[in-house]
Write a protein that holds these residues in place. Structure first.
Motif, PDB file in Angstrom:
ATOM      1  N   THR A   7      -6.137 -30.254   3.529  1.00  0.00           N
ATOM      2  CA  THR A   7      -6.785 -29.516   4.603  1.00  0.00           C
ATOM      3  C   THR A   7      -6.955 -30.442   5.799  1.00  0.00           C
ATOM      4  O   THR A   7      -7.150 -31.647   5.639  1.00  0.00           O
ATOM      5  CB  THR A   7      -8.155 -28.958   4.178  1.00  0.00           C
ATOM      6  N   ASN A  46      -6.696 -21.350   9.512  1.00  0.00           N
ATOM      7  CA  ASN A  46      -8.001 -20.731   9.300  1.00  0.00           C
ATOM      8  C   ASN A  46      -8.251 -19.586  10.280  1.00  0.00           C
ATOM      9  O   ASN A  46      -8.059 -19.734  11.485  1.00  0.00           O
ATOM     10  CB  ASN A  46      -9.102 -21.793   9.445  1.00  0.00           C
ATOM     11  N   ASN A  48     -11.300 -17.870   9.937  1.00  0.00           N
ATOM     12  CA  ASN A  48     -12.744 -17.674   9.865  1.00  0.00           C
ATOM     13  C   ASN A  48     -13.448 -18.603  10.855  1.00  0.00           C
ATOM     14  O   ASN A  48     -13.536 -19.803  10.623  1.00  0.00           O
ATOM     15  CB  ASN A  48     -13.225 -17.949   8.438  1.00  0.00           C
ATOM     16  N   GLU A  51     -16.007 -21.349   9.790  1.00  0.00           N
ATOM     17  CA  GLU A  51     -15.575 -22.546   9.070  1.00  0.00           C
ATOM     18  C   GLU A  51     -14.981 -23.559  10.042  1.00  0.00           C
ATOM     19  O   GLU A  51     -14.426 -23.183  11.071  1.00  0.00           O
ATOM     20  CB  GLU A  51     -14.543 -22.180   7.998  1.00  0.00           C
TER      21      GLU A  51
END
Length: 99
Positions: A7, A46, A48, A51
């Motif tokens: 990540t 991502n 979202n 986050e």
């Protein structure tokens, strides 16, 4: 088989991070055609906003030694260079896939 999950948290504004993540993702998705040991790769950006991580990749290679082969391959090094000056953080997990 080994699953390699990474990540990335990038620097910059939300728009800058998104643009960079899209360029990086495209470069990563092109790697299976260039790196023999890379059996598959999945890249996600991502969606979202709550986050803070920007991108995740999941790659599959035959052995743990192949993770290093993949990491040192010139095509992977070139892809990683796209975010070299914009990487705020990185986290990685490599594990054997047992069936």
């Amino acid at each position: 088989m080994v699953r390699h999950i990474v990540t990335f948290k990038l620097t910059g504004t939300a728009d800058e991070r998104r643009t960079l993540a899209e360029k990086f993702a495209a470069a990563l998705r092109a790697l299976p055609a260039q790196i023999d040991v890379l059996e598959s790769i999945e890249v996600g950006i991502n969606e979202n906003p709550a986050e803070s991580w920007d991108l995740v990749l999941t790659a599959v290679v035959p052995t743990m030694a192949d993770v290093e082969t993949y990491a040192k391959h010139p095509a992977h090094v070139a892809a990683a260079a796209l975010i070299a000056g914009h990487k705020a953080d990185r986290a990685c997990v490599d594990y054997e896939i047992r069936q």
